[in-house]
Design a protein around this motif. Sequence first.
Motif, PDB file in Angstrom:
ATOM      1  N   GLU A 130      30.512  15.028 -82.493  1.00  0.00           N
ATOM      2  CA  GLU A 130      31.595  14.640 -83.426  1.00  0.00           C
ATOM      3  C   GLU A 130      32.700  15.533 -83.440  1.00  0.00           C
ATOM      4  O   GLU A 130      33.851  15.260 -83.735  1.00  0.00           O
ATOM      5  N   LEU A 131      32.417  16.827 -83.177  1.00  0.00           N
ATOM      6  CA  LEU A 131      33.674  17.891 -83.062  1.00  0.00           C
ATOM      7  C   LEU A 131      34.331  17.567 -81.937  1.00  0.00           C
ATOM      8  O   LEU A 131      35.721  18.061 -82.276  1.00  0.00           O
TER       9      LEU A 131
ATOM     10  N   THR B  55      39.021  26.691 -84.941  1.00  0.00           N
ATOM     11  CA  THR B  55      39.852  25.516 -84.867  1.00  0.00           C
ATOM     12  C   THR B  55      39.529  24.720 -83.795  1.00  0.00           C
ATOM     13  O   THR B  55      39.288  25.398 -82.777  1.00  0.00           O
TER      14      THR B  55
ATOM     15  N   ILE C 225      34.542  18.929 -78.919  1.00  0.00           N
ATOM     16  CA  ILE C 225      34.940  20.134 -78.354  1.00  0.00           C
ATOM     17  C   ILE C 225      34.629  19.937 -76.753  1.00  0.00           C
ATOM     18  O   ILE C 225      33.731  19.239 -76.310  1.00  0.00           O
TER      19      ILE C 225
ATOM     20  N   ILE D 219      37.178  23.779 -88.145  1.00  0.00           N
ATOM     21  CA  ILE D 219      35.577  23.528 -88.056  1.00  0.00           C
ATOM     22  C   ILE D 219      34.939  24.554 -88.802  1.00  0.00           C
ATOM     23  O   ILE D 219      33.538  24.370 -88.798  1.00  0.00           O
TER      24      ILE D 219
ATOM     25  N   TRP E 257      27.546  24.295 -78.805  1.00  0.00           N
ATOM     26  CA  TRP E 257      28.219  23.595 -79.999  1.00  0.00           C
ATOM     27  C   TRP E 257      28.505  21.980 -79.867  1.00  0.00           C
ATOM     28  O   TRP E 257      28.261  21.199 -80.417  1.00  0.00           O
TER      29      TRP E 257
ATOM     30  N   ALA F  63      27.000  19.006 -81.710  1.00  0.00           N
ATOM     31  CA  ALA F  63      27.643  18.340 -82.618  1.00  0.00           C
ATOM     32  C   ALA F  63      28.828  17.661 -81.767  1.00  0.00           C
ATOM     33  O   ALA F  63      30.144  17.990 -81.663  1.00  0.00           O
TER      34      ALA F  63
ATOM     35  N   ARG G  38      42.402  21.296 -86.160  1.00  0.00           N
ATOM     36  CA  ARG G  38      41.477  20.918 -87.145  1.00  0.00           C
ATOM     37  C   ARG G  38      40.560  22.152 -87.529  1.00  0.00           C
ATOM     38  O   ARG G  38      40.089  22.605 -86.348  1.00  0.00           O
TER      39      ARG G  38
ATOM     40  N   PHE H  77      36.323  18.586 -90.645  1.00  0.00           N
ATOM     41  CA  PHE H  77      35.239  17.880 -89.873  1.00  0.00           C
ATOM     42  C   PHE H  77      34.038  18.526 -90.123  1.00  0.00           C
ATOM     43  O   PHE H  77      33.995  19.693 -89.976  1.00  0.00           O
ATOM     44  N   ARG H  78      33.079  17.395 -90.415  1.00  0.00           N
ATOM     45  CA  ARG H  78      31.872  18.141 -90.928  1.00  0.00           C
ATOM     46  C   ARG H  78      30.675  17.466 -90.280  1.00  0.00           C
ATOM     47  O   ARG H  78      31.016  16.376 -89.824  1.00  0.00           O
ATOM     48  N   SER H  79      29.541  18.119 -89.973  1.00  0.00           N
ATOM     49  CA  SER H  79      28.493  17.261 -89.390  1.00  0.00           C
ATOM     50  C   SER H  79      27.136  17.738 -90.236  1.00  0.00           C
ATOM     51  O   SER H  79      27.281  18.480 -91.174  1.00  0.00           O
TER      52      SER H  79
END
Length: 200
Positions: A94-95, A48, A97, A33, A88, A92, A31, A179-181
């Motif tokens: 929600e990503l 990604t 990572i 980012i 990161w 974030a 995905r 995906f966005r934050s």
Amino acid sequence: MTEIQKTQPLSIDYLRRGVKAQLHQLDPGLRVIAENIMGLASPIDLVTVNDHGDVILMLLALEGESDAALLTRSLAQRAWVAARVGDWAKLAPELKISPDTPVRAILLAPSFATETRAASRSLRAGIVQLVRYTAVRAGPHSGLLLETVGSRGPSSPEGQQGPVRKFTVPETAPPLPAFRSNLRDSDLGLKSDTEESLGE
């Protein structure tokens, strides 16, 4: 019967859109980012993340551009991103990572010279993947043929390629969800291509 013709991407933006739309052909879990962000002195085409949380950079080259320079740039960008992955992941979550896995890179170019393939094989397995692309058009539809360049195994003759996967990439394939934050690029240490990189 519609004739299939080999073409050239109109621009790096055109190529980036084509690769982004068909990202699932390389890995269904990838995905995007971030895209076209300023890294260490030059833009990173796509950033990604896969299902395991690995950060994978994608760097693209048009016909006539140096694939050796692309490999060099990918190593510099990997180091630049690796120094920021931990931040990161915290800023974030929600990503999803994973800050503990190595940053990887996928390089896409029309061809790769023998020296570039040899240099990529000298790196740890999985760190850099080379992918050849061919732009094609059939009537009103256009797309990419993607072909991974295999690595030489310990018992393989010099210059022989390993297993190669071929993908036919239709222009109409569904794009991946992004995906966005609520964080700005500056919060993640990212810069747009119009801003100067802060470096280390």
